[in-house]
Design a protein around this motif. Sequence first.
Motif, mmCIF file in Angstrom:
data_model
loop_
_atom_site.group_PDB
_atom_site.id
_atom_site.type_symbol
_atom_site.label_atom_id
_atom_site.label_comp_id
_atom_site.label_asym_id
_atom_site.label_seq_id
_atom_site.Cartn_x
_atom_site.Cartn_y
_atom_site.Cartn_z
ATOM 1 N N PRO A 53 -22.072 89.593 -8.763
ATOM 2 C CA PRO A 53 -21.224 90.766 -8.534
ATOM 3 C C PRO A 53 -19.861 90.366 -8.011
ATOM 4 O O PRO A 53 -19.683 89.311 -7.392
ATOM 5 N N SER A 54 -18.874 91.181 -8.270
ATOM 6 C CA SER A 54 -17.558 91.008 -7.672
ATOM 7 C C SER A 54 -17.429 92.014 -6.536
ATOM 8 O O SER A 54 -18.187 92.984 -6.454
ATOM 9 N N PHE A 55 -16.478 91.780 -5.663
ATOM 10 C CA PHE A 55 -16.348 92.605 -4.471
ATOM 11 C C PHE A 55 -14.968 93.239 -4.391
ATOM 12 O O PHE A 55 -13.962 92.626 -4.774
ATOM 13 N N ARG B 149 -17.571 96.704 -1.195
ATOM 14 C CA ARG B 149 -18.419 97.271 -2.246
ATOM 15 C C ARG B 149 -18.659 96.212 -3.323
ATOM 16 O O ARG B 149 -17.762 95.418 -3.641
ATOM 17 N N ALA B 150 -19.867 96.209 -3.862
ATOM 18 C CA ALA B 150 -20.223 95.280 -4.926
ATOM 19 C C ALA B 150 -20.172 96.003 -6.265
ATOM 20 O O ALA B 150 -20.588 97.163 -6.384
ATOM 21 N N TYR B 151 -19.672 95.298 -7.277
ATOM 22 C CA TYR B 151 -19.528 95.869 -8.615
ATOM 23 C C TYR B 151 -20.051 94.900 -9.656
ATOM 24 O O TYR B 151 -19.865 93.681 -9.537
ATOM 25 N N VAL C 82 -21.971 96.904 0.531
ATOM 26 C CA VAL C 82 -22.810 95.739 0.834
ATOM 27 C C VAL C 82 -22.321 94.992 2.069
ATOM 28 O O VAL C 82 -22.904 93.987 2.462
ATOM 29 N N ALA D 83 -18.560 87.769 -0.027
ATOM 30 C CA ALA D 83 -17.958 89.028 0.414
ATOM 31 C C ALA D 83 -17.035 88.829 1.602
ATOM 32 O O ALA D 83 -15.960 89.432 1.679
#
Length: 349
Positions: free
Chosen positions: A4-6, A72-74, A92, A113
């Motif tokens: 995931p990206s943040f 936030r994770a995406y 997250v 993160a």
Amino acid sequence: MTAPSFAVELILSPNAAHDALASSPQYLAAHPLSTNVFNTALDYALRTSDASKSPAENGPDRIPPTVWILVRAYAADQQPSTPSSPTAGRVVGAAFHSGTGYPPNLCPMPPGAAAAVADRLFDAVRYQTPGILGPIKGATGHPAAAAEFASRWCDLHRAEVSSRGSTSALSLVPRKVKGLVVYVMTSPPAAVPHPRGGGRLRPPANLSTTDDLPWLVTSVRAFQDELHLPAVRDDILAAGFERSIAERRVAVWEDDAGKPVGMAVHRAPAGVARISRIGPVYTPPEERRKGFAAAVVASCARMAFADGGAAVVMLFADDADAGANALYTGAGFKRDEEGDSVEIEFVTE
């Protein structure tokens, strides 16, 4: 699976931060102890700020300006258009940076993160984003998150110094100052130990801002000096104690002559777990080893359970302070590693 990206969101309004967290309640619920500092800070800000005013109008005289930080994770196909204004994604990670002089406090978050938080705050400080106050001199909170943030921050500082071609500026490196371990109690102490030095709990309803406030502020100032903590302004300390006295969250132990010899404060219960944190705890050096600290901590815990409505009471202890660890264990507290914390400072090399 793609990692995931943040996206990191900086929020200046405690009400907006509270509303944003409401969309991901599972995050705070999953980390009740290690998010308690964040939770109690946010709860205090919600109870003392005026929602009708802007953040600038709420401080700095009474409420230190604070930046609430959500991560936030995406998935790759969910990434928002700009990292400063996420519109979706699950929370997250969380952190906050206040104007009291303390470094940012980071809650648990996945690998990568905390580095994203460092990137966002570094840009905010560099470009003078409103609400970010002065230089960031370290990191506190969850050990892994604080260490990752500190490492990334120092890398960013080193790169900036190098890009300027400066030969006189010194690079920063992170240095661990101390580790903090957590003790918890899930039911009130059966009794308050009677100190060797005698005395009694001064009835919380009898504490006053006229007679007791000066001694309490002086005690916390001595506590900060002894532990080399950032000095919080006296008017901010006084404002906090005024509210704590009014809410009967301050325990003062007095000797047989009526002189105050120990103090402790419990925070209002925060989070879905209703955890109340005790701290600071202070006894003047000349009054130590007489049992006053054990008596005032036990009294404070009973107050938190009874009048405060806490379901759990927790406190921090320096992992290198054998005396404090023995005191809390003897008072009935149990170790819980989930809430352990660390303090890191940046030093020049």
